[in-house]
Design an enzyme around this catalytic site. Structure first.
Site: not given
Ligand code: ADP
Length: 544
Positions: A186, A331, A440
């Site tokens: 990630t 994950e 917040k």
């Molecule tokens: P990264 O790119 O940060 O390594 P991921 O690709 O696994 O991690 O991203 C997961 C996160 O992306 C989710 O926990 C969420 O916050 C955000 N996310 C994914 N899809 C959506 C969506 N359709 N709407 C809002 N947030 C999203």
């Protein structure tokens, strides 16, 4: 008493066998880095995946070894998916857009033995090579004729040379379905990236779940173009789900600009596509500027970040494309929810339907979800109460590679997503925000996503981002950061007026700042840590 059904292990190599036997002449089309379009079939892909496995064996690769790939979406990367995992090794896809130091960290942490690298990424690898501790060979994903001259990469191998003398008669081994199959780190906006280690079992179950009608709804009649990269959570599983159902695959290579994507959509009669919102922004702008229509695309999955309502509407109204809003994370392999209506929703007004389509969707069987308050108490599924979103299921991680981050699961085996969400009585989940992005204000929460969505609906706005900024009275207040469309004029007051019709008064941003570009993470999300940094000395006009 146990049932008496066969205990056949679920293995990734069975997918390419299945596709070659039952969809042998179905095409896989790739825009190549050498230039031009490459076409072959699932039958050809199986043969070459077997040659990959034979090549790995000849290089001394054993089950469990990690093999890195730094590559875009293309047929060779697809062969690696099957050749590497199919022989029992681990396909470690690396995001080339990460910072060089992150790539070095990831390669060393994974202890990659070989690195398969696409043509345009070889110069970057040449620079980083001295820092890679375990890499024995770099393999250039091309043929000898296209190998750039003058590269200083000791032990460099050429992909096509490696495959050329292999018979392709490899017999896939059978092993425990819990064997690790692939690894994806990630991007980690803070701290070091962490590795998510998928298994054969989790990958196959995810591919089944993803193919269901109310998930991605794939079939042998679909032509699928994953814009989402194969280095980002295995292109959301499409390289596994497509051969499972016999869908034609179209790989766009490195050319993800509006013009190149549009050309492939039209020429290859693509029906189904998937990607993050930023890619679709570029495509929509290109089509609008050139007055183009899409003739075959019916479904576009939008995930990775919230799909702005304006984008969902434009696709629907102007291009006849149904947006499937999806949510997930590395994950989770990654699919958690996809938004499809239920039959009762089809009778609702357009506006009511749109409100539902904005939600991130319902989980397929295989994903359990719940929301909890700060004390871990479960909250009702009433579409109003919001809290920390927890998930569990057979394609959700139980912990990170090499135990990084310690025990991540909460009591009962629940994985905390880091997202704040609501869930309604029909099972639709809606992300309020990432817990670290929510603003917040005086003990109440303001959703940065809702404000961004509202601002994105203004015709002069190309992209919007909202961050919380220190306020002496309210702790935090929202600051709206806007990247205007080219040539558009827009003033702060006009935008605030526009927003006041859409959000509660106390949600209205305290200020609007205009910027030339909004920074993104390597996976296409708005890089809020950078924005917070850029505005760390900024003082709100309301702060006195
Ligand atoms: P990264 O790119 O940060 O390594 P991921 O690709 O696994 O991690 O991203 C997961 C996160 O992306 C989710 O926990 C969420 O916050 C955000 N996310 C994914 N899809 C959506 C969506 N359709 N709407 C809002 N947030 C999203």
């Amino acid at each position: 008493m146990f049932g008496l059904m066969q205990d056949r292990p679920l293995l990734i190599q069975q997918l390419i066998e299945h596709a070659a036997l039952n969809h042998g002449d179905t095409e896989i089309v790739s825009r190549t880095l050498e230039g031009g379009i490459h076409r072959y079939t699932y039958r050809d892909a199986r043969l070459r995946s077997k040659k990959v496995a034979e090549a790995l064996q000849s290089l001394g690769i054993k089950a469990g070894d990690r093999i890195g790939t730094l590559a875009w979406n293309g047929y060779r990367h697809f062969e690696l998916y099957y050749g590497i995992s199919g022989m029992g090794a681990v396909c470690h896809t690396i995001n080339p857009r990460l910072f060089p130091e992150q790539i070095v960290y990831i390669v060393n942490h994974a202890e990659d033995q070989l690195l398969f690298v696409d043509l345009n990424l070889l110069p970057a690898v040449e620079k980083l090579l001295p820092q890679f501790k375990t890499v024995r060979h770099v393999v250039a994903m091309t043929d000898r004729d296209h190998l750039p001259k003058g590269l200083n990469i000791p032990n460099l191998l050429v992909y096509e040379d490696l495959l050329a003398d292999k018979p392709g008669t490899y017999e896939w081994p059978e092993f425990d379905e819990r064997t690790a199959s692939s690894l994806c780190y990630t991007s980690g906006t803070t701290g070091n990236p962490k590795g998510v280690l998928y298994s054969h079992r989790s990958t196959i179950l995810h591919a089944y779940g993803a193919a269901l009608p109310d998930t991605l709804g794939l079939s042998a009649r679909a032509t699928v173009l994953p814009v989402v990269p194969m280095f980002h959570v295995n292109a959301w599983g499409l390289p596994y789900s497509a051969p499972m159902v016999g869908a034609k695959l179209v790989f766009p290579g490195v050319a993800l600009d509006g013009a190149s994507l549009y050309e492939l959509f039209e020429k290859e009669e693509v029906v189904f596509t998937a990607g993050v919102p930023t890619v679709w922004l570029a495509l929509l702008q290109y089509m609008q500027a050139n007055k183009l229509k899409l003739s075959t695309v019916k479904y576009a999955v939008i995930g990775g970040s919230a799909a702005p309502p304006a984008m969902i509407e434009t696709f629907d109204r102007d291009y006849g494309v149904e947006v499937l809003h999806a949510w997930g994370m590395s994950e989770m392999s990654p699919l958690g929810t996809v938004n499809h209506p239920k039959s009762k929703h089809l009778k609702l007004s357009h506006k009511e339907q749109l409100d539902i389509r904005l939600k991130q969707g319902r989980p397929p069987y295989g994903v359990e979800m719940k929301i909890v308050d700060g004390d871990g108490k479960e909250l009702p599924h009433d579409g109003k109460a919001f809290g920390d979103l927890l998930v569990r299921g057979p394609w959700i991680t139980s912990g990170y590679f090499k135990g990084e981050g310690g025990d991540v699961l909460e009591e009962g085996g629940w994985f905390p997503t880091g997202d704040v969400a609501t869930i309604d009585a029909d099972g639709y989940m809606q992300i309020t925000d990432r817990s670290k992005d929510v603003i917040k204000s005086g003990g109440e929460w303001i959703s940065s996503i809702d404000l961004e969505n509202a601002a994105m609906a203004h015709p002069a706005v190309a992209e919007a981002a909202v961050i919380g900024v220190f306020h002496p009275k309210w702790d935090e207040r929202p600051l709206l950061i806007i990247h205007k469309k080219e040539g558009a004029t827009l003033e702060k007051d006009e935008l605030i007026d526009f927003l006041s019709a859409k959000v509660a008064k106390w949600w209205l941003p305290d200020d609007v700042q205009f910027v030339d570009a909004i920074p993104h993470t390597a996976t296409g999300k708005i890089l809020k840590t950078r924005l917070r940094d850029d505005f760390k000395n900024y003082k709100l006009p309301t702060a006195g």
